[in-house]
Each structure stands twice: as structure tokens, then as C-alpha cells.
Scaffold this active site. Sequence first.
Site, PDB file in Angstrom:
ATOM      1  N   THR A  97      33.263  -2.684  25.415  1.00 61.89           N
ATOM      2  CA  THR A  97      32.023  -2.029  24.978  1.00 61.89           C
ATOM      3  C   THR A  97      32.222  -0.530  25.141  1.00 61.89           C
ATOM      4  O   THR A  97      32.340  -0.042  26.270  1.00 61.89           O
ATOM      5  CB  THR A  97      30.824  -2.473  25.834  1.00 61.89           C
ATOM      6  OG1 THR A  97      30.668  -3.879  25.716  1.00 61.89           O
ATOM      7  CG2 THR A  97      29.545  -1.777  25.366  1.00 61.89           C
ATOM      8  N   LYS A 172      26.054  -4.059  19.433  1.00 57.54           N
ATOM      9  CA  LYS A 172      25.999  -4.290  20.893  1.00 57.54           C
ATOM     10  C   LYS A 172      25.004  -3.333  21.561  1.00 57.54           C
ATOM     11  O   LYS A 172      24.155  -3.756  22.352  1.00 57.54           O
ATOM     12  CB  LYS A 172      27.409  -4.100  21.464  1.00 57.54           C
ATOM     13  CG  LYS A 172      27.509  -4.055  22.962  1.00 57.54           C
ATOM     14  CD  LYS A 172      27.515  -5.418  23.577  1.00 57.54           C
ATOM     15  CE  LYS A 172      27.525  -5.304  25.106  1.00 57.54           C
ATOM     16  NZ  LYS A 172      27.323  -6.586  25.736  1.00 57.54           N
ATOM     17  N   LYS A 247      25.164   1.746  31.686  1.00 58.09           N
ATOM     18  CA  LYS A 247      26.271   2.160  30.807  1.00 58.09           C
ATOM     19  C   LYS A 247      25.883   1.971  29.340  1.00 58.09           C
ATOM     20  O   LYS A 247      26.044   2.868  28.513  1.00 58.09           O
ATOM     21  CB  LYS A 247      27.526   1.333  31.134  1.00 58.09           C
ATOM     22  CG  LYS A 247      28.675   1.579  30.150  1.00 58.09           C
ATOM     23  CD  LYS A 247      29.811   0.569  30.253  1.00 58.09           C
ATOM     24  CE  LYS A 247      30.706   0.704  29.021  1.00 58.09           C
ATOM     25  NZ  LYS A 247      31.842  -0.202  28.999  1.00 58.09           N
TER      26      LYS A 247
HETATM   27  P1  NAD Z   1      36.791  -4.626  34.542  1.00 59.19           P
HETATM   28  O1  NAD Z   1      36.754  -3.262  35.145  1.00 59.19           O
HETATM   29  O2  NAD Z   1      36.760  -5.815  35.429  1.00 59.19           O
HETATM   30  O3  NAD Z   1      38.118  -4.755  33.631  1.00 59.19           O
HETATM   31  C1  NAD Z   1      38.721  -3.692  32.946  1.00 59.19           C
HETATM   32  C2  NAD Z   1      40.212  -3.770  33.223  1.00 59.19           C
HETATM   33  O4  NAD Z   1      40.897  -2.755  32.488  1.00 59.19           O
HETATM   34  C3  NAD Z   1      40.539  -3.528  34.706  1.00 59.19           C
HETATM   35  O5  NAD Z   1      41.264  -4.635  35.205  1.00 59.19           O
HETATM   36  C4  NAD Z   1      41.371  -2.261  34.676  1.00 59.19           C
HETATM   37  O6  NAD Z   1      42.376  -2.234  35.677  1.00 59.19           O
HETATM   38  C5  NAD Z   1      41.959  -2.313  33.292  1.00 59.19           C
HETATM   39  N1  NAD Z   1      42.445  -1.037  32.797  1.00 59.19           N
HETATM   40  C6  NAD Z   1      41.863   0.191  32.885  1.00 59.19           C
HETATM   41  N2  NAD Z   1      42.630   1.117  32.290  1.00 59.19           N
HETATM   42  C7  NAD Z   1      43.738   0.480  31.834  1.00 59.19           C
HETATM   43  C8  NAD Z   1      44.892   0.899  31.133  1.00 59.19           C
HETATM   44  N3  NAD Z   1      45.087   2.177  30.806  1.00 59.19           N
HETATM   45  N4  NAD Z   1      45.814  -0.023  30.836  1.00 59.19           N
HETATM   46  C9  NAD Z   1      45.637  -1.321  31.174  1.00 59.19           C
HETATM   47  N5  NAD Z   1      44.549  -1.782  31.822  1.00 59.19           N
HETATM   48  C10 NAD Z   1      43.616  -0.886  32.154  1.00 59.19           C
HETATM   49  O7  NAD Z   1      35.617  -4.672  33.486  1.00 59.19           O
HETATM   50  P2  NAD Z   1      35.019  -5.968  32.736  1.00 59.19           P
HETATM   51  O8  NAD Z   1      33.836  -6.440  33.456  1.00 59.19           O
HETATM   52  O9  NAD Z   1      36.135  -6.903  32.443  1.00 59.19           O
HETATM   53  O10 NAD Z   1      34.513  -5.292  31.378  1.00 59.19           O
HETATM   54  C11 NAD Z   1      35.390  -4.902  30.336  1.00 59.19           C
HETATM   55  C12 NAD Z   1      34.562  -4.419  29.162  1.00 59.19           C
HETATM   56  O11 NAD Z   1      33.686  -5.462  28.731  1.00 59.19           O
HETATM   57  C13 NAD Z   1      33.659  -3.213  29.468  1.00 59.19           C
HETATM   58  O12 NAD Z   1      33.674  -2.349  28.361  1.00 59.19           O
HETATM   59  C14 NAD Z   1      32.302  -3.850  29.695  1.00 59.19           C
HETATM   60  O13 NAD Z   1      31.246  -2.964  29.389  1.00 59.19           O
HETATM   61  C15 NAD Z   1      32.351  -4.999  28.709  1.00 59.19           C
HETATM   62  N6  NAD Z   1      31.459  -6.115  29.034  1.00 59.19           N
HETATM   63  C16 NAD Z   1      31.419  -6.621  30.299  1.00 59.19           C
HETATM   64  C17 NAD Z   1      30.562  -7.686  30.580  1.00 59.19           C
HETATM   65  C18 NAD Z   1      30.491  -8.260  31.971  1.00 59.19           C
HETATM   66  O14 NAD Z   1      29.560  -9.033  32.238  1.00 59.19           O
HETATM   67  N7  NAD Z   1      31.439  -7.952  32.867  1.00 59.19           N
HETATM   68  C19 NAD Z   1      29.761  -8.240  29.579  1.00 59.19           C
HETATM   69  C20 NAD Z   1      29.849  -7.739  28.281  1.00 59.19           C
HETATM   70  C21 NAD Z   1      30.704  -6.668  28.028  1.00 59.19           C
END
Ligand code: NAD
Length: 297
Positions: A97, A172, A247
Site C-alpha cells: 500500500t 485502496k 498511514k
Molecule cells: P512488514 O513491515 O511486516 O513487512 C514489510 C517487509 O519489507 C519487512 O519484512 C521489511 O524487512 C521488508 N523490507 C523493507 N525494505 C526492504 C528492501 N529494501 N528489500 C527487501 N525487503 C525490504 O509490513 P506488512 O504488514 O507485511 O505490510 C506490507 C504492506 O502491506 C504495507 O504497505 C502495508 O500497508 C500493507 N498492508 C498491510 C496489512 C496488514 O494488516 N499488515 C493489510 C493490508 C495492507
Amino acid sequence: MMATIAFVGLGNMGGPMAANLVKAGHRVLGFDVVEANLARAREAGIETAASAADAARAAEVVVTMLPAGAHVRSVYLGEDGVLAAVPAGALLIDCSTIDVESARAVGAAVREAGFDMVDAPVSGGVGGAAGGTLTFMVGGSDAAFARAEPILSHMGKAVIHAGGPGTGQAAKICNNMILGISMIAVSEAFVLAERLGLDAQKLFDIASKSSGQCWSLTSYCPVPGPVPASPANRDYVPGFAADMMLKDLKLSQQAAQGSGAPTPLGAEAASLYAIFCNNGNGGKDFSGIINMLRGEP
Ligand code: NAD
């Protein structure tokens, strides 16, 4: 058909999503900057790579699930990034997102280089990621959508084509702006009812069959009781964390400013969630904002 899929960003969402691609029979090459996430991925049958470029080098499809626009820009366009390494003809799918501007900028750069790309953010949270029941909102050309749909359907129950590039992100943030505003509206009504001596269950019974009916009321009620599955019944353990709502509301306000759309209630919702999160409640479910409206810290 079995494909080799690079998956970058194996966090709370990406980890279980990538695992579902393995379960569907694909070969998944994963990368994350956090070693613990790589270890967990290996346990789920994901092969791990040394960089995003390394994962992308042999891939027919690249999926990314990263925190925000800056990460998506750097993973695709940066040094040792996906674009420099991925073979011609590969399909690129960003499920993060992020702001509409970054989505369109990255999309334009990769299309310029000859690749199909879609923005495909999700709704459904970590439960949906683990269960393979996410909803994907997909922005991109008809051809790119047709290629992405079978891959996304391994990770979700609904894959909806929203329109051209960037419209997945637009869908979204518009949806979540409705959600943020409606949760505050429902919370205010329950607080007013309390002050007026109207029982919460009675307000629920009446409003859920009247014109106040909405998802924040009937599926995610912010007071305990009327909807047993809602986070209000377990002390506002998320669910959907207030930090994440903030966010998404900030992204909607950024997009509103960029496009000149008037969203006064979206702006108010963003500032109320900013206060709620600054008070130390960012890790609570977003429906906990009712306690702040009651005057609790
Ligand atoms: P998260 O922080 O658990 O996962 C993100 C991952 O990306 C982390 O493991 C981080 O180490 C990795 N990362 C960061 N920079 C990187 C890079 N340069 N190279 C490789 N990996 C890298 O977050 P999440 O909860 O998994 O959410 C991910 C996305 O999904 C976000 O944009 C969030 O807004 C969206 N989202 C989350 C949810 C939820 O309920 N968690 C629901 C809908 C949407």
C-alpha cells in the site's frame, strides 16, 4: 502452470503470501532485508536470495510487499534493484500500500523499460494473507491484469481490476478513507447514546436496521457486545492497527492535495487518528478511537 516467482518483502503479509504461492506449486525465490524473515521463509519452502536483484534474475514474475513508496522505488529502480536484473518479458506486481504518485512513477519507469506491471494492494490483513483470502485491487492494462490474475488468485479470494496504472492504490485509499471516517462516526454515535441514556445494544439493533447501517457498525462494532467478533470484545487487540489506518489516511490526504479533491472529513479523520496514535495507541485496533472520543487518553 508452474512459474518461478521472486518475492521481495517477507514481512507480516509477504511471508504468508509467498508461502501460499509455494503451496500452489510455484518456485518462489524470496528476499527481505531482515534475516529472521528469511529464516521463516525457508521453513515455508521459499528459497532465499542475497538481494532483490538476485531473486529477480531468474524470475518470470516479481511480487513485492514492502512498507511504503520509498521502499518500492528503491527495490525496483535502485542499485541492485529488480529492474536492472529481471529478464525481459517478466511480469511485475507490487502489492504494497503506497502513495499513488510513487505507484505511477515506478509503473511508468518499468513500462518504459518494456515490462508489464500492476499495482495490486490488498485488503484482508494478516489473517487474509495466511488464509489466502485477500482481496486484490489491481491497477494496470488489460493485458497486465490478465497475466497477474492467476498468480494473485493463489493468494486471495477476489481479484478486481480497478482500471489503469495507479487505480489499485486509488481504490485502496478511497476505501480506507470511508472506513476511517465511518468508524469515527459510529463511535461518536455510541458515545452520544451513552450520554443520552440509550443502551448500546438498542442503538445497534435500531441503527443496523436503519440508515446508519455500515460496516463499522455491523461487522466491526467499536463497543463490546453487539458484534462478538469485533476487537472491542478483546480490549482492542488488532485487527487493523490504528498506525496502519493513520498511514492510509495520510496517503488519502496526500492524494487529495495532489489532485485538488476536497476531503474535509478525511482530513479530520487523519488528524484524530494522529492524536490517537501519538497518545500511544498506534498498536491498538483502530476502533479503539471510541475511547479517545469518550475522553480517555
Ligand atoms: P512488514 O513491515 O511486516 O513487512 C514489510 C517487509 O519489507 C519487512 O519484512 C521489511 O524487512 C521488508 N523490507 C523493507 N525494505 C526492504 C528492501 N529494501 N528489500 C527487501 N525487503 C525490504 O509490513 P506488512 O504488514 O507485511 O505490510 C506490507 C504492506 O502491506 C504495507 O504497505 C502495508 O500497508 C500493507 N498492508 C498491510 C496489512 C496488514 O494488516 N499488515 C493489510 C493490508 C495492507
